[in-house]
Design an enzyme around this catalytic site. Structure first.
Site, PDB file in Angstrom:
ATOM      1  N   HIS A 109       0.822  -1.212   0.000  1.00 57.44           N
ATOM      2  CA  HIS A 109       0.000   0.000   0.000  1.00 57.44           C
ATOM      3  C   HIS A 109       0.853   1.257   0.000  1.00 57.44           C
ATOM      4  CE1 HIS A 109      -3.869  -2.141   1.557  1.00 57.44           C
ATOM      5  NE2 HIS A 109      -3.727  -2.219   0.250  1.00 57.44           N
TER       6      HIS A 109
ATOM      7  N   HIS B 246      -4.817  -5.925 -10.818  1.00 59.07           N
ATOM      8  CA  HIS B 246      -3.453  -5.447 -10.586  1.00 59.07           C
ATOM      9  C   HIS B 246      -2.520  -5.873 -11.716  1.00 59.07           C
ATOM     10  CE1 HIS B 246      -3.649  -3.620  -6.601  1.00 59.07           C
ATOM     11  NE2 HIS B 246      -4.470  -4.581  -6.233  1.00 59.07           N
TER      12      HIS B 246
END
Length: 397
Positions: free
Chosen positions: A242, A374
């Site tokens: 993150h 992703h």
């Protein structure tokens, strides 16, 4: 950098196997939909995003336009709650709602999917986007805080006594695409407000390690889920992936503000570099690949390797290389990409979602291969400008 169709096309073919009568299912490692498991909102929104982008490729290997339309129709139909508004988080195989939680995370992906589909010209997407933005603005956006409420009960009467950085991060991503698609700068301004609090204030104060969990008054909860460290959405500790994802988004936000003629604050690039360097030092130094989580001193807690973390590492390094011109970022992007290709991509072109610390396929946190979001980003975004968003940029080609 051009798109590597030899990697992208097989991934899209594999992902197309997720199509159900209603939406998209959860794929196992072999590419079969997991039996008895109905569609989930976040997967359906992510797959709609993927196929909307794929529809803009020359000669896509699947009927990407049809799959994107299928995703939009399912989000606008079975997933939509006609009584209370918003979207159900899961359906059974007959299309009946299975969970009435209203999650900011899920709804951010509905915004992302519908905005991307709108830019790609998918029928019905603009109406879906208008509904999604209205729900997000009315139910999840907290104007006083400049942040998002995490979740509500199905009738919107009770808010969860928890706030999360993950859902806010994906809201930043979705709002940036919404700003590009609608031309409304309010979404970009809100993305900046979210980033200013969670990164410029909180992460900076924690040595550029992102605090993920907060109470309802946005007080940090650094020990949250210590007993559930491998939780797929709310793990204990810092999540290097993150930090890298935020670094990429801050570079994107900076570029979007510049393109709009709005001088970006200086802290955006400083913070992107700070997050990147902290994540790279904690997660990559002395290890083979990136662990899922670390403690607040940078020691690995969950030492699994996730494909999404490595995708975001490559994308952050690539974005910073272009924003700064520094060779070290380009070198890291190449090194991390080589590792990703070597260890996560299987012979059929699909991507393993999880490896153990010895780089063997694992399923402690993630079973199967539930989505391609992703991986498609990692394959597409380095070939596109930092701004505008992918689907808008691809229409200019």
């Amino acid at each position: 950098m051009s798109v590597d169709r030899a990697l992208l096309d097989p991934l899209l073919v594999f992902a197309s196997g997720a199509r159900l009568e209603r939406g998209f299912g959860h794929l196992d490692r072999a590419g079969a939909v997991v039996s008895g498991r109905g569609p989930e909102l976040w997967i359906n929104a992510r797959m709609t995003y993927v196929f909307s982008l794929a529809s803009l490729l020359p000669d896509p290997p699947v009927d990407a336009a049809g799959l994107a339309r299928h995703g939009v129709e399912t989000l606008a139909g079975p997933f939509a709650d006609p009584v209370h508004g918003g979207w159900w988080s899961a359906l059974d195989l007959a299309g009946e709602p299975q969970a009435d939680l209203r999650s900011c995370y899920d709804h951010a992906f509905v915004v992302l999917a519908s905005a991307t589909a709108t830019a790609a010209g998918v029928p019905g997407a603009r109406d879906l986007l208008d509904r999604a933005l209205l729900v997000h603005a009315e139910r999840f956006w907290d104007e006083d805080r400049g942040l998002c409420v995490e979740s509500w009960s199905g009738d919107w009467s009770v808010a969860e006594d928890y706030r999360g950085a993950n859902s806010c991060m994906h809201t930043v991503e979705a709002y940036l695409v919404a700003a590009d698609t609608t031309g409304d700068p309010v979404w970009r301004a809100r993305a900046l407000r979210i980033a200013e609090h969670l990164v410029h204030r909180v992460a900076r104060a924690h040595d550029w390690r992102l605090v993920e969990h907060f109470d309802a008054d946005w007080r940090p909860l650094p020990e949250h889920h210590r007993g559930r460290p491998a939780d797929p959405f709310r793990p204990y500790g810092a999540t290097p992936g993150h930090g890298l994802e935020w670094a990429r988004l801050l570079v994107t936000l900076r570029a979007a503000l510049e393109a709009a003629g709005e001088p970006p604050p200086a802290w955006l690039l400083e913070a992107a570099v700070g997050l990147f360097d902290r994540a790279a030092t904690d997660a990559d130094e002395g290890r083979t690949g990136f662990p899922y989580t670390t403690d607040w001193a940078g020691a690995a807690v969950v030492d699994q390797r996730f494909h999404w973390v490595h995708c975001e590492a490559v994308l952050a390094a690539d974005a910073l290389a272009r924003a700064t011109g520094e060779q070290r970022y380009a070198d890291l992007a190449r090194r991390w990409w080589a590792f990703t290709v070597d260890h996560f991509i299987e012979a059929d072109g699909s991507w393993l979602h999880e490896l153990d610390a010895e780089l063997r396929p694992a399923g402690v946190t993630w079973s199967g291969k539930p989505d391609a979001y992703h991986a498609v980003n990692a394959l597409l975004l380095p070939s596109l400008p930092l701004t505008p968003s992918a689907a808008v940029a691809m229409t200019y080609r």
